[in-house]
Every structure is written in structure tokens, then in C-alpha cells.
Design an enzyme around this catalytic site. Sequence first.
Site, PDB file in Angstrom:
ATOM      1  N   GLU A   1      12.630 -15.611  24.779  1.00 13.52           N
ATOM      2  CA  GLU A   1      11.527 -15.564  23.861  1.00 13.52           C
ATOM      3  C   GLU A   1      11.078 -16.965  23.451  1.00 13.52           C
ATOM      4  OE1 GLU A   1      12.641 -13.165  20.609  1.00 13.52           O
ATOM      5  OE2 GLU A   1      13.295 -11.501  21.852  1.00 13.52           O
ATOM      6  N   LYS A   2       9.747 -17.115  23.390  1.00 12.85           N
ATOM      7  CA  LYS A   2       9.198 -18.392  22.957  1.00 12.85           C
ATOM      8  C   LYS A   2       9.467 -18.626  21.475  1.00 12.85           C
ATOM      9  CE  LYS A   2       4.734 -18.630  22.694  1.00 12.85           C
ATOM     10  NZ  LYS A   2       3.325 -18.696  23.102  1.00 12.85           N
ATOM     11  N   GLU A   3       9.533 -17.574  20.724  1.00 17.95           N
ATOM     12  CA  GLU A   3       9.822 -17.672  19.305  1.00 17.95           C
ATOM     13  C   GLU A   3      10.611 -16.442  18.888  1.00 17.95           C
ATOM     14  OE1 GLU A   3       5.474 -15.852  18.088  1.00 17.95           O
ATOM     15  OE2 GLU A   3       5.949 -17.940  17.708  1.00 17.95           O
TER      16      GLU A   3
END
EC number: 3.6.4.12
Length: 623
Positions: free
Chosen positions: A22-24
Amino acid sequence: MDLDPDGIFRDDSGSEDDLLREKESTKDFSVYLVDASPKMFGTVATNEVDEMGETFFHAAVKCISESLKAQIIGRSSDEIAICFFNTREKKNTQDLHGVYVFNVAERELLDRPTARLIKEFSGIEDSVIHHIGSRYWIEPASRENSLYNALWVAQALLRKGSVKNVSKRILIFTNEDNPFRSISGAAKADMIRTTLQRAKDAQELGISIELLPLSSKEFDVSIFYADLLGLEGGEMPLFLTSADEKLEDMANQLRKRIFSKRKVKTIMFVIASGVSIEVNAYALIRPSVPGAIMWLDSVTNLPLKMERTFVCADTGALVEQPRMHFQEFNGEMVKFTVEELAEIKKVSDGHLHLLGFKPLDCLKDYHNLRPSTFIYPTDEEIVGSTCAFVALHRSMVRLQRFAVAFYGSSTHPQLVALVAQDEIISSSGQLEPPGMHMIYLPYSDDIRYPEELQIDAGTPHATDDQIKKASALLRRIDLKDFSVCQFSNPALQRHYGILQALALGEDEMPNVKDETLPDEEGMAKPGVVRAIEEFKFAVYGENHDQEEAAKKGSTTEASKKRKAIYEVALKESASYDWADLAEHGKLKDLTVMELKNYLTAHGLPVTGKKEVLISRILTHLGK
């Protein structure tokens, strides 16, 4: 200080799928609002004969408990809070009447679920009846609004965390479709207005409100909750289901609502030069695997933190991480900074670039080598993304085309196919959402072409009678509406069952039903047995059973060798008290060959490293 030149350009990302990284952070904060009014303690039974059925309150508690158990396994970083409203006692930070926030020691009000929380919450019904207390929604002479107070408390609990990386929701469990039934006139109108305004304020803060209705008759959401949830006219029939269907499927409904909006990553979709939209990526079906091994401190039982330290090979002193890397090339030492190495390895910007379109018949089944990803538009950062995505989606569906795009991580770029999927709706709700499936196309060397077998003219073929008998057998044993989701992994279920029993302090280990084993009862039906016998007779002849018995009677050299190995392993393993060794943690002191003797004697696999062999023995011993 010596550096390993072969490790300078190594791929630090490993083999993990970049899309699943996940990017964030996408945590989920949930508050369960459970109605504790006396009506919730009525039995679920719809007839007067069955008076010993479970109560609506117990059904809600059981549903939430099962959801928390699954949440600990699947998404342990999520945080939850449990509130009861319409209670006699009050317990909340706002000191509001009719709301009781349930919690256990050593845990914040909104925090990760723990084993102690689940264990105490599972038996909360008796405590609510005798200690916390239950009361009706609103007394005619009172202005106290428990539902309004509950929404206020839930909104305060969800105050922490950013809306950008945290999904916040309130889930209401009740069997009363008209919470203001006992009052009328201007007081009722004022309470409805203030409660709806409180719900609207929460939704404007990024908090979604969802309802799981329970009722012994049809739950009419149009009386009040349609306005609170913001339902349109076409969405109301989704909630107007019978109580039996809703109660039987409530656990599945809760699971879908908890995990349905779990985005994996946000991707920039570049349609043309200067035209970009934003889409969310969702992982659909992925194989379930046991959790990663976590090393714990032997004294404090806390997770160990791994740290990397650089040591000088000449002096043994600790040194800082080098800012420069060296690689010998053509007799010279070439220097690279850490930033330069990262830029060299970056071959893609991580965006999804549209390249063109092709007819759907050009996309073959064998092109889908790995699980696909579902993409759906979002207007969070780029306004108008949904409008552009819908126009592209409709054109692809109408023209029967799929899009070819370029996508990939910084180390694994590849071509993907975007296949538009239309929405499918049934009387029970939405079956398939509209959107696009992103299928990862293989490279040329990913496809293997099998060798062609030259069939001679004399090769035997099945006769019409044999084909007829085979078809009849398949019709008899055909599984109707088969889906791989109907069968659970028995080893995985036992693994998590044992962890759950240990965490909750349960004395008995759960019995896991292996649904992958043949259905002996179904195969013993007269029609199935007759179809099998007719097929065997048509293919192998009437003397097939006698020939098979004769083959089994003749022992081959391979079987003799396996029997000898088994007898040796059985004799060697009998000299150890395996239960005592496992109890005192002394299995690690044995050699690999001694461990394999036990596994061979009990018909277990002998592959893997020493830790795997020990784990397999402990599982077999039930430790």
C-alpha cells in the site's frame, strides 16, 4: 571497508507484488452501536412454539464477536469501539445518558481488538440484563434522545486519525424501525430533526453510517432510517428483507460491509497527453496464508525490532551507513550515491498509461496468469475522474473492446489489459459492481507451448457406449453451483483455530471439518453406485475387480523398499518420548534425521527445513 559489489544493484523490493504494497496506510476505524432496549431481548423465533430461541441482542453480539475474530486475523491494525445505547447506566466521556461504551483493561476506547475484549464481550448479555440495564427508547415525558447521544459518542470516538488514510464508519444494530414511536407532536419532529442533523454532521466529516436491521417482521427502513442513511428510492428495497433471511445472513452481511471498501492503492490513470484521472485499485480473491512469523523477546514476550548495523572489517568498529557505493568497471571504481542507485532502478513512474484498444476476442483465458485487480474511479484528488471513467467504460462495453495499458512498479513494469465490467443487480442487491478488471498480461517466455503428441491410427478411442456411461456418471456426481469459495483450507482453519483457542484460553481445540474429502455419504447413494459400476463395466470389462485384486497381491520392489524404510523409522522413533520432548521444547536438540523418522513413521511429509519439521510434529501432537 569492503562492500559486496554484487549486492549494490540488487532488487530490494523482493518478490512481493508491488500493487499489494500500500502507498499509504488504509486502516479502518469502526464503532458498533448496539441497541440495548427491551425489544432487543425478545426471541428471534417467529412462532409461539419456539420460545427458547436466541434473542436479537444475542444474535448481534455473536455476529460482532465472529467479525472481531476474523478481523484480528485478517486486519489486526484496524481499531474498533463497542457502544450500547438505550441503556439504564451510562459510561462515556461526554457523560451522556443512555449510552454505555464497553471496554476492557489495558485498552483505549477505540483500539485494536484483543483476545480479552472478545472473550468478555461474548458473554456481555447477562451483564447488560443484570448490571448495565435496559430501557425503552424515549420516555414520553423525557427529552433525552439515546440515538442522538449514541451518534455523538461514536463521532467523538472516531475523532482520531486522518480521513485520507483511515476509513471511518458507524454500524447500527437494532430491531426497531421507529425509534421515536413513543412520542408525538412537536417533540417528535424536533428529535427527528436533531438526530438526522447529527448523522449528517458525522457524514460530512467522512464517517459512513450503516444499518444492520434485525426484526421478527419486515423492517421498514422508510419510516426513519432511510433519511438517516441517505437512501434513495431505488435503494430502499435492499433493506426490506425478511427477518429470517437477514438474521441467517447477518454475519456475512457484516463481513461484506467491513471489508467491501478496502482499497489497496490509488493509481494515476493517464488516458492521453495532459489528461489523467485517479482510480482506486481493489484486490479481489487472494489465497489465504498463515501470518508471518514474529520473533518475540523470551523475557518480555514483546516483538523484537530488527536493526542493521555496519561493522568495519578492519577494526570491528561500528560505522554509519555509507552514502556512496562503489562498483568496479573497466578497471576503475565508479561511485554511486544512494539517490542515484534508486533512480537507476526506477524504470516506471507507477502510473497506468493507456496505449490503445483491441477486440475482446483477442484476450485469451491463458493470458490471466495471476489474480486480477479491480479498479474504480475516485474524485478525491482529481475532480471529474468518475465522469471520464464512466464515458470510457461505456464506450468499451458498447464496442466490445478492452484497453491495453502500461503499468508496473519501479522494478517490474508490464502490460495490462483493462476489461470493462457492467453492473449486475438482482432482487437481493448488487451482484457485480461496474468497473474494470486489470489483468496482468504475460511476457512471451511466460507462456509454455506443450509438445504435440502424434497419435497413431491404431490408438484406441472411446466407444459411444463408454461416452454415454461417462456422461451419466458425471451428471450423477455433478456439484450444482460449484464455487471454490465453498471449501475452506482445512490446514489453515486448524492453524487459526488453535491460535484462537490459545488466545481465548479455551480448553478444547476446535474440530475442523475437512470439506475437501470425498462425500462418502453422497457417493454411497444407489444411483451413484450404479452409475460407477456401469462405467467401470463399459471401460474395463466385467473381470476388472479380479484383475485389480491380483495386482494388489503382487508386491513390487518399490513397495518392499518403502515398507523397509517405514519399519526402520518406526523402530527408531519409538525410542523417544515425543510428547515429553515437545512439552519441554527439546525437539530442536534432535537431528533432522531423527525428526524425519517420526514424520515417516506417522505418514507425514518430510520436506522442509528443521523449523518446518518441528512445527509439523508439534501440529501432529496437538501442541
